[in-house]
Design an enzyme around this catalytic site. Structure first.
Site, PDB file in Angstrom:
ATOM      1  N   LYS A 160      46.273  35.438  22.236  1.00 21.88           N
ATOM      2  CA  LYS A 160      46.931  34.520  20.804  1.00 21.88           C
ATOM      3  C   LYS A 160      46.060  33.054  21.095  1.00 21.88           C
ATOM      4  O   LYS A 160      45.781  32.860  19.732  1.00 21.88           O
ATOM      5  CB  LYS A 160      48.131  34.085  21.221  1.00 21.88           C
ATOM      6  CG  LYS A 160      48.802  32.886  20.895  1.00 21.88           C
ATOM      7  CD  LYS A 160      50.335  33.294  21.013  1.00 21.88           C
ATOM      8  CE  LYS A 160      51.252  31.836  19.961  1.00 21.88           C
ATOM      9  NZ  LYS A 160      52.443  31.391  20.566  1.00 21.88           N
ATOM     10  N   GLU A 167      39.613  35.254  31.337  1.00 18.03           N
ATOM     11  CA  GLU A 167      39.435  36.374  31.351  1.00 18.03           C
ATOM     12  C   GLU A 167      39.028  37.264  30.079  1.00 18.03           C
ATOM     13  O   GLU A 167      38.691  38.443  30.242  1.00 18.03           O
ATOM     14  CB  GLU A 167      40.929  37.575  31.981  1.00 18.03           C
ATOM     15  CG  GLU A 167      41.465  36.354  33.832  1.00 18.03           C
ATOM     16  CD  GLU A 167      42.055  35.223  33.880  1.00 18.03           C
ATOM     17  OE1 GLU A 167      42.098  34.403  32.350  1.00 18.03           O
ATOM     18  OE2 GLU A 167      42.853  34.923  34.137  1.00 18.03           O
ATOM     19  N   GLU A 170      57.962  33.812  33.949  1.00 14.82           N
ATOM     20  CA  GLU A 170      57.180  32.675  32.719  1.00 14.82           C
ATOM     21  C   GLU A 170      57.611  32.021  32.045  1.00 14.82           C
ATOM     22  O   GLU A 170      57.824  30.845  31.388  1.00 14.82           O
ATOM     23  CB  GLU A 170      56.037  33.227  32.496  1.00 14.82           C
ATOM     24  CG  GLU A 170      54.729  32.556  31.659  1.00 14.82           C
ATOM     25  CD  GLU A 170      53.376  33.042  31.225  1.00 14.82           C
ATOM     26  OE1 GLU A 170      53.494  34.123  30.331  1.00 14.82           O
ATOM     27  OE2 GLU A 170      52.049  32.920  32.061  1.00 14.82           O
ATOM     28  N   HIS A 179      61.204  55.448  49.254  1.00  9.07           N
ATOM     29  CA  HIS A 179      60.719  55.307  50.772  1.00  9.07           C
ATOM     30  C   HIS A 179      59.900  54.655  51.588  1.00  9.07           C
ATOM     31  O   HIS A 179      58.799  54.378  51.747  1.00  9.07           O
ATOM     32  CB  HIS A 179      59.568  56.638  50.729  1.00  9.07           C
ATOM     33  CG  HIS A 179      60.474  57.898  49.865  1.00  9.07           C
ATOM     34  ND1 HIS A 179      61.053  58.755  51.552  1.00  9.07           N
ATOM     35  CD2 HIS A 179      60.497  58.013  49.228  1.00  9.07           C
ATOM     36  CE1 HIS A 179      62.295  59.241  50.916  1.00  9.07           C
ATOM     37  NE2 HIS A 179      62.185  59.000  49.356  1.00  9.07           N
ATOM     38  N   GLY A 223      54.149  34.186  23.480  1.00  4.88           N
ATOM     39  CA  GLY A 223      52.710  35.377  24.250  1.00  4.88           C
ATOM     40  C   GLY A 223      53.604  36.664  24.731  1.00  4.88           C
ATOM     41  O   GLY A 223      53.487  38.047  24.363  1.00  4.88           O
ATOM     42  N   ARG A 224      54.117  36.138  26.089  1.00  5.01           N
ATOM     43  CA  ARG A 224      55.341  37.250  26.083  1.00  5.01           C
ATOM     44  C   ARG A 224      56.083  38.390  25.461  1.00  5.01           C
ATOM     45  O   ARG A 224      57.102  38.256  25.544  1.00  5.01           O
ATOM     46  CB  ARG A 224      55.468  36.623  27.661  1.00  5.01           C
ATOM     47  CG  ARG A 224      56.557  35.725  27.363  1.00  5.01           C
ATOM     48  CD  ARG A 224      56.546  35.053  28.864  1.00  5.01           C
ATOM     49  NE  ARG A 224      57.384  33.697  28.371  1.00  5.01           N
ATOM     50  CZ  ARG A 224      57.237  32.220  28.534  1.00  5.01           C
ATOM     51  NH1 ARG A 224      55.218  32.344  28.094  1.00  5.01           N
ATOM     52  NH2 ARG A 224      57.481  31.366  28.142  1.00  5.01           N
ATOM     53  N   LYS A 247      44.312  27.216  35.976  1.00  5.81           N
ATOM     54  CA  LYS A 247      42.833  27.560  35.041  1.00  5.81           C
ATOM     55  C   LYS A 247      42.082  26.200  34.865  1.00  5.81           C
ATOM     56  O   LYS A 247      40.926  26.339  35.026  1.00  5.81           O
ATOM     57  CB  LYS A 247      43.620  27.457  33.495  1.00  5.81           C
ATOM     58  CG  LYS A 247      44.119  28.612  33.294  1.00  5.81           C
ATOM     59  CD  LYS A 247      44.586  28.945  31.764  1.00  5.81           C
ATOM     60  CE  LYS A 247      45.569  30.319  30.988  1.00  5.81           C
ATOM     61  NZ  LYS A 247      46.133  30.440  29.703  1.00  5.81           N
TER      62      LYS A 247
HETATM   63  O1  F6P Z   1      48.284  32.366  30.730  1.00  6.26           O
HETATM   64  C1  F6P Z   1      49.374  32.331  30.779  1.00  6.26           C
HETATM   65  C2  F6P Z   1      49.151  32.560  29.392  1.00  6.26           C
HETATM   66  O2  F6P Z   1      49.265  32.065  28.485  1.00  6.26           O
HETATM   67  C3  F6P Z   1      50.414  33.715  29.287  1.00  6.26           C
HETATM   68  O3  F6P Z   1      51.946  32.759  28.140  1.00  6.26           O
HETATM   69  C4  F6P Z   1      49.832  34.772  27.615  1.00  6.26           C
HETATM   70  O4  F6P Z   1      50.600  35.715  27.436  1.00  6.26           O
HETATM   71  C5  F6P Z   1      48.401  35.151  28.038  1.00  6.26           C
HETATM   72  O5  F6P Z   1      47.946  33.702  29.466  1.00  6.26           O
HETATM   73  C6  F6P Z   1      47.184  35.210  27.674  1.00  6.26           C
HETATM   74  O6  F6P Z   1      46.983  34.581  26.579  1.00  6.26           O
HETATM   75  P1  F6P Z   1      46.282  34.527  25.418  1.00  6.26           P
HETATM   76  O7  F6P Z   1      47.249  35.515  24.511  1.00  6.26           O
HETATM   77  O8  F6P Z   1      46.090  33.210  24.474  1.00  6.26           O
HETATM   78  O9  F6P Z   1      44.720  35.218  25.828  1.00  6.26           O
END
Ligand code: F6P
Length: 538
Positions: free
Chosen positions: A212, A218, A360, A391, A274-275, A502
């Site tokens: 987003k 990452e 979150e 289990h 995002g979520r 971060k």
């Molecule tokens: O670090 C949390 C977050 O911002 C989430 O809310 C989001 O879904 C995820 O990182 C990935 O963010 P992006 O879609 O901006 O890469």
């Protein structure tokens, strides 16, 4: 526009105090006794919405508690808050953003508005592009740089840009169209991306970069590794601008600056959290893997749950009841966690998905009015599929010292299993819910064989794991989160809590390269230990 008018501290509501008294008086009652007192309890405490049935009769609640919880919802700002959300007000107040993911699965007549213009046109356009791209890839018309059709798609994203599509593809894999492999890589752990690309043919691999913000460390790290691979294997100087890379983002400028060709950037809007973005073009991989028709069936199921949420009275409203029971356990019975146990291996990612969705969204300690809260918010969500979890950690559920409400989720029919297995699976589900409630406390039995019972659970039974029911189930939990956030008077749509970590990573990385940045001495010590033990060749 910012609207703070819905901010009410729930503890100041008359129903909150009454619920505290009710919790005191009911806590020594027995759920099984409540069944004996009311032969209609099971029917009364069951709600249906589409093909989903929620049986909440195995909770330590009675009619008084349920009607008080409904009063709490009524006295809270829930209705005003919902109205503000549907009409596109900036209910994400700390980021000044509207929350309109529901519009992504709506139709014109559902009328979600933002800035006084229908958002539906933007959505239609995005859906058309998704349909077109999915079709081209599926039909072998989307060609890599050497003219070969796509055989493998790598979806790169993390959090909300990964969990929803990954869970949907895993859950609905029996609907997958044949002839194409889909891979998800989210973790910064290099072993993931490196082992994924090691197996693939660079000529026929499409990389879908999903972010987003288009600035998540990452995702960019994994993207650069994958691009280097494309570049080195295919001799491309700018693989990101080739047909082998698609970007999905709400920040087109950043994606363009990264070098992605404009015609291969799919955009979604700022009013999609995002979520909550599975329903947007973030779901492109789902559409490619399952086919566009199945993707739209997921949207349709979610839309039906939205309609239920918007129209059902509070006491028959499934997300509202689920949310209120959660508040009952969390704020009045003081349960600190909530387990989610799907009896379906294809839903193994549901606990992880709900961890992000619930924790979150509602893991907050400041109110919409910027005041510190003196009541608890989101519980810790955890779980695993049954029967495996039976289990592993069910020992704790049955005999441990923690009070853990459970959501059991099962599918009545499963065409990809068989009668023998499925009957066994569902029998386990209802037996576990029963055992947690009834317990076993015969006199003369050794203490280690005693089950105190009286442990609460919801049983959610869904006709079949179809794309439509999958969409409805996810939307059910989304609305649950909204209701809880409204009553707790928090912003469910920001996530400031993840920012500090971060920032610290950036500092540590700089420290590592010799750029002097102040990190605490404990961190310096750890860094030094890592540096002195790092194999120089690795
Ligand atoms: O670090 C949390 C977050 O911002 C989430 O809310 C989001 O879904 C995820 O990182 C990935 O963010 P992006 O879609 O901006 O890469």
């Amino acid at each position: 526009m910012t609207d703070h008018s819905f901010g009410v501290n729930p503890k100041t509501l008359p129903a909150w105090q009454d619920l505290e008294d009710l919790a005191e008086s009911i806590k020594h009652d027995s759920i099984i006794e409540l069944f004996n007192e009311d032969p209609l309890r099971a029917e009364k405490y069951t709600i249906k919405a589409g093909e989903i049935c929620l049986d909440y009769s195995k909770n330590l609640v009675n009619d008084q508690v349920i009607s008080k919880l409904i009063e709490l919802a009524d006295q809270s700002s829930l209705k005003a808050h919902a109205q503000a959300m549907f009409s596109g007000k900036n209910i994400n107040t700390t980021e000044q953003k509207a929350v309109l993911h529901m519009a992504l699965r709506s139709r014109r007549q559902d009328d979600y508005r933002h800035d006084d213009k229908p958002v539906i046109d933007q959505i239609e356009l995005s859906l058309q592009r998704m349909a077109h791209i999915s079709h081209q890839i599926r039909e072998g018309q989307w060609l890599g740089v050497t003219g070969k059709p796509i055989t493998d798609v790598i979806h790169l994203g993390v959090g909300g840009s990964d969990l929803g599509p990954r869970m949907a593809c895993e859950a609905l894999r029996s609907y997958a169209l044949s002839g194409l492999n889909l891979h998800f890589v989210s973790n910064a752990d290099g072993a993931e991306i490196l082992s994924t690309i090691a197996e693939l043919n660079p000529e026929t691999t499409l990389i879908i970069l999903v972010s987003k913000s288009f600035s998540t460390q990452e995702t960019l790290l994994n993207a650069n590794t994958a691009l280097k691979w494309l570049s080195e294997s295919l001799g491309l100087s700018s693989p990101q601008s080739s047909t082998q890379v698609i970007a999905i983002t709400a920040d087109k400028e950043k994606a363009t600056a990264f070098g992605i060709s404009t015609e291969r950037i799919l955009e979604f809007q700022d009013w999609v959290g995002g979520r909550y973005s599975l329903w947007s073009c973030v779901g492109l991989s789902v559409s490619i893997y399952l086919g566009y028709k199945n993707f739209t069936a997921i949207l349709e199921g979610a839309r039906e749950m939205d309609i239920h949420f918007r129209s059902a009275p509070l006491d028959k409203n499934m997300p509202v009841i689920l949310a209120l029971l959660g508040i009952w356990h969390n704020n009045f019975m003081h349960a600190e966690t909530q387990a989610v146990i799907p009896y379906c291996e294809r839903l193994k990612l549901l606990p992880a998905y709900l961890q992000q969705l619930e924790m979150e969204s509602n893991g907050k300690s400041v109110s919409l009015n910027n005041e510190a809260l003196d009541y608890s918010t989101a519980p810790i969500i955890w779980g695993q599929t049954g029967t495996d979890s039976q289990h592993a950690f069910f020992q704790l559920l049955h005999q441990g010292t923690h009070y853990v409400p459970v959501d059991f989720i099962g599918f009545i029919n499963d065409p990809v299993s068989n009668r023998k297995h499925h009957n066994f699976l569902l029998s386990n589900l209802i037996a576990q819910a029963s055992a947690l409630m009834t317990g076993r406390t015969k006199t003369g039995v050794a203490p280690h064989k005693i089950y105190k019972g009286n442990k609460p659970s919801n049983v959610i039974l869904i006709n079949e794991l179809t794309p439509k029911n999958f969409g409805a189930m996810v939307a059910l939990y989304e609305h649950k989160v909204f209701v809880q956030g409204s009553i707790w008077n928090i912003n469910s749509y920001d996530q400031w809590g993840v920012e500090l970590g971060k920032e610290m990573t950036r500092k540590v990385l700089k420290e590592n390269t010799g750029d002097s940045q102040s990190v605490d001495t404990s961190t310096q010590h750890l860094q030094k230990y890592i540096n002195t033990h790092t194999n120089v060749n690795s």
